[in-house]
Design an enzyme around this catalytic site. Structure first.
Site, mmCIF file in Angstrom:
data_model
loop_
_atom_site.group_PDB
_atom_site.id
_atom_site.type_symbol
_atom_site.label_atom_id
_atom_site.label_comp_id
_atom_site.label_asym_id
_atom_site.label_seq_id
_atom_site.Cartn_x
_atom_site.Cartn_y
_atom_site.Cartn_z
ATOM 1 N N GLU A 1 0.833 -1.207 0.000
ATOM 2 C CA GLU A 1 0.000 0.000 0.000
ATOM 3 C C GLU A 1 0.869 1.258 0.000
ATOM 4 O O GLU A 1 0.535 2.257 -0.648
ATOM 5 C CB GLU A 1 -0.929 -0.001 1.215
ATOM 6 C CG GLU A 1 -2.006 -1.079 1.178
ATOM 7 C CD GLU A 1 -2.889 -0.980 -0.060
ATOM 8 O OE1 GLU A 1 -3.381 0.130 -0.355
ATOM 9 O OE2 GLU A 1 -3.069 -2.001 -0.752
ATOM 10 N N TRP B 1 -9.306 6.878 -8.865
ATOM 11 C CA TRP B 1 -10.465 7.077 -9.737
ATOM 12 C C TRP B 1 -10.175 6.638 -11.168
ATOM 13 O O TRP B 1 -11.033 6.033 -11.829
ATOM 14 C CB TRP B 1 -10.916 8.541 -9.691
ATOM 15 C CG TRP B 1 -11.888 8.778 -8.569
ATOM 16 C CD1 TRP B 1 -11.622 9.245 -7.316
ATOM 17 C CD2 TRP B 1 -13.292 8.492 -8.607
ATOM 18 N NE1 TRP B 1 -12.782 9.278 -6.566
ATOM 19 C CE2 TRP B 1 -13.818 8.828 -7.336
ATOM 20 C CE3 TRP B 1 -14.157 8.001 -9.584
ATOM 21 C CZ2 TRP B 1 -15.169 8.673 -7.033
ATOM 22 C CZ3 TRP B 1 -15.503 7.855 -9.276
ATOM 23 C CH2 TRP B 1 -15.995 8.190 -8.014
ATOM 24 N N TRP C 1 -15.716 10.146 -14.312
ATOM 25 C CA TRP C 1 -14.964 9.877 -13.085
ATOM 26 C C TRP C 1 -14.485 11.154 -12.415
ATOM 27 O O TRP C 1 -14.321 11.204 -11.186
ATOM 28 C CB TRP C 1 -13.777 8.959 -13.373
ATOM 29 C CG TRP C 1 -12.731 9.519 -14.300
ATOM 30 C CD1 TRP C 1 -12.681 9.399 -15.659
ATOM 31 C CD2 TRP C 1 -11.589 10.298 -13.933
ATOM 32 N NE1 TRP C 1 -11.577 10.050 -16.160
ATOM 33 C CE2 TRP C 1 -10.883 10.611 -15.118
ATOM 34 C CE3 TRP C 1 -11.076 10.756 -12.718
ATOM 35 C CZ2 TRP C 1 -9.712 11.367 -15.138
ATOM 36 C CZ3 TRP C 1 -9.901 11.513 -12.724
ATOM 37 C CH2 TRP C 1 -9.237 11.805 -13.915
ATOM 38 N N TRP D 1 -19.626 10.401 -21.636
ATOM 39 C CA TRP D 1 -20.210 10.297 -20.297
ATOM 40 C C TRP D 1 -21.613 10.896 -20.271
ATOM 41 O O TRP D 1 -21.931 11.823 -21.014
ATOM 42 C CB TRP D 1 -19.329 11.037 -19.285
ATOM 43 C CG TRP D 1 -17.914 10.564 -19.206
ATOM 44 C CD1 TRP D 1 -16.797 11.228 -19.627
ATOM 45 C CD2 TRP D 1 -17.451 9.314 -18.670
ATOM 46 N NE1 TRP D 1 -15.674 10.485 -19.393
ATOM 47 C CE2 TRP D 1 -16.036 9.295 -18.801
ATOM 48 C CE3 TRP D 1 -18.085 8.208 -18.095
ATOM 49 C CZ2 TRP D 1 -15.243 8.244 -18.370
ATOM 50 C CZ3 TRP D 1 -17.299 7.152 -17.669
ATOM 51 C CH2 TRP D 1 -15.911 7.159 -17.808
ATOM 52 N N TRP E 1 1.995 1.710 -3.506
ATOM 53 C CA TRP E 1 0.935 2.316 -4.329
ATOM 54 C C TRP E 1 0.937 3.834 -4.159
ATOM 55 O O TRP E 1 0.811 4.595 -5.125
ATOM 56 C CB TRP E 1 -0.440 1.768 -3.952
ATOM 57 C CG TRP E 1 -0.867 0.542 -4.679
ATOM 58 C CD1 TRP E 1 -0.984 -0.718 -4.175
ATOM 59 C CD2 TRP E 1 -1.286 0.458 -6.057
ATOM 60 N NE1 TRP E 1 -1.437 -1.586 -5.148
ATOM 61 C CE2 TRP E 1 -1.637 -0.892 -6.303
ATOM 62 C CE3 TRP E 1 -1.393 1.381 -7.086
ATOM 63 C CZ2 TRP E 1 -2.081 -1.319 -7.548
ATOM 64 C CZ3 TRP E 1 -1.832 0.952 -8.335
ATOM 65 C CH2 TRP E 1 -2.167 -0.395 -8.553
ATOM 66 N N ASN F 1 -11.403 1.881 2.312
ATOM 67 C CA ASN F 1 -10.853 1.803 0.962
ATOM 68 C C ASN F 1 -11.636 0.862 0.055
ATOM 69 O O ASN F 1 -11.813 1.140 -1.131
ATOM 70 C CB ASN F 1 -9.386 1.364 1.008
ATOM 71 C CG ASN F 1 -8.732 1.448 -0.358
ATOM 72 O OD1 ASN F 1 -8.667 2.516 -0.959
ATOM 73 N ND2 ASN F 1 -8.264 0.321 -0.874
#
Length: 471
Positions: A276, A384, A361, A308, A279, A343
């Site tokens: 993590e 996202w 998004w 969209w 990331w 999360n």
């Protein structure tokens, strides 16, 4: 000689290379924290994040004073004024150098270049360290000298660089030879709205204690518990990493003590937690290498033309936790009430907005930033784009989360749902993940009907995305 330490997302004493360098090379040190009201508004600082910042600044001011360092807090309008304010402070204290830890999004990079240019005119040196990350962006490259565009090989290369670090010993708190005369600034009135975060501790010692509790009692079970939102299985340190109250080096050091071959040889829980952290750094590195991400562009440029749906009514229902999908509504209501969301729920709710509702998004990205206590632009943007299948390392576009299956898997007895969706408190567990048939038989039922049919919405998204991919 006097130095300025320009604090940003590094509001801590320990493992702060900019502060350490200033104290090692100068007799006097003055700390500065700038609060650009309009830039913070543009960057969507949430009321929860502002409150945590403001409460921590009060504690941080005291911690610096104990080391003989004054803290000047200046509220102003925007990043563009940073150079003139720092120049004025340098003139006031006869400072010869400025130290700071580098930041990587585009606005911050431009700001730092402008500040360095302004101070150069006064013959003041600017020195930038890399205290926001364990490994600086330029130091993780492939054999072709390019940055990594996919997480898995990045993680491997990043860990190999971590293995080369040899300065894990905690350094003593830095101190200065002489204390500057005067007092730290009284903390001014917060220029932006605040929301109560009193249940989140502030001050470096309190946060380090919270961190120690996690490493000592929870990290061992992190791998199996981190996806269950009904239990306290995560560290909840993200808000402190975002403000820089705790350093990634401090975090990594705690894991380094668990394995003689660190960053290898860790048990599953600590190893997953280290991933993590990787990331987090991956998204920081991407911001550095791809400035267009700071301009709201998709990483995968061939996906720029997705049509969209501009459905503000459905977007509002998503924001309010009124979609008729219990697990989605629970996540959004937790966010709205507390400024934090588990999360796993961030992934579920994001996937639902983009793939079930086919809404851009970027709408969701902005909403999260306006609410999150731990809102990090690189991590939020990366998450996202991952959920929307338009970013680097994106979920394959044909993988669309089924919110009911996600609910059954990660909240099997419905505890999380019942905690946040009070209309469903009495729903039996066998119906909690899709309660609509059961609710029809009740005299009173205020829970909304589903906003969309998941199966139909899934096919709509796949058809739309396939056309864009093949177009």
């Amino acid at each position: 000689m006097t130095a300025i330490v320009w604090f940003r997302h590094d509001l801590r004493v320990r493992d702060n290379p900019a502060l350490e360098a200033a104290c090692a090379n100068h007799d006097n040190v003055v700390g500065v924290y700038l609060v650009p009201k309009h830039t913070f508004e543009k960057h969507l600082w949430s009321p929860h994040k502002m409150d945590l910042l403001w409460r921590h600044l009060q504690q941080f001011r005291t911690e610096l004073e104990q080391l003989g360092i004054l803290l000047k807090v200046k509220v102003h309008d925007s990043f563009s004024q940073s150079g003139s304010i720092l120049s004025s402070i340098a003139e006031e204290f006869l400072a010869t150098n400025l130290y700071a830890n580098a930041e990587y999004p585009l606005d911050e990079v431009r700001r730092d270049r402008a500040v360095a240019a302004a101070l150069k005119q006064q013959s003041i040196g600017c020195y930038f360290s890399h205290g926001m990350v364990l490994i600086p962006p330029a130091q993780v490259k492939n054999k072709q000298g390019e940055y990594y565009k996919v997480f898995t090989p990045f993680n491997k290369a990043w860990r190999s660089r971590v293995a080369e670090l040899n300065d894990w010993a905690p350094s003593p708190p830095p101190s200065v030879a002489k204390s500057l005369e005067g007092q730290s600034d009284v903390l001014p009135e917060c220029p932006l709205p605040r929301a109560d975060t009193s249940h989140w501790p502030v001050g470096e010692q309190a946060v380090l204690s919270k961190f120690g509790q996690f490493v000592g009692h929870q990290v061992e079970d992190y791998q199996q518990n981190r996806d269950i939102p009904a239990i306290d299985g995560t560290s909840k340190l993200s808000a402190y990493l975002e403000l820089g109250v705790i350093s990634p080096k401090t975090v990594a050091r705690s894991l380094q003590a668990l394995s003689p071959s660190f960053p290898y040889g860790l048990e599953p829980g600590p190893d997953t937690w280290l991933t993590e952290l990787a990331w987090r750094e991956f998204y920081q590195h991407l911001m550095y290498h791809e400035p267009r991400l700071s301009r709201g562009e998709n990483y995968q440029q061939q996906t720029q033309n997705i049509p969209w749906r501009d459905d503000k009514q459905q977007f509002k229902r998503w924001c309010d936790g009124q979609t008729g999908y219990p697990i989605v509504d629970a996540g959004m209501r937790q966010l709205n009430a507390t400024g934090w969301m588990h999360n796993r729920l961030r992934m579920i709710t994001a996937n639902f907005l983009v793939k079930d509702l086919l809404i851009d998004w970027r709408w969701g990205e902005r909403y999260f930033m306006k609410k999150l206590i731990d809102g990090s632009f690189p991590a939020n943007n990366g998450g996202w784009q991952w959920s929307a299948s338009v970013g680097t390392d994106a979920v394959p576009y044909f993988r669309v989360f089924n919110p009911i299956r996600q609910s059954e898997r990660f909240d099997p007895d419905g505890s999380y749902i019942r905690n946040w969706v009070k209309e469903l408190e009495a729903v039996p567990t066998k119906h909690i993940h899709w309660p609509h048939s059961w609710l029809k038989q009740q005299a009173e039922n205020s829970y909304p009907q589903p906003i969309v049919d998941h199966g139909v919405a899934r096919e709509r998204f796949l058809t739309t995305f396939k056309q864009v991919k093949n177009g």
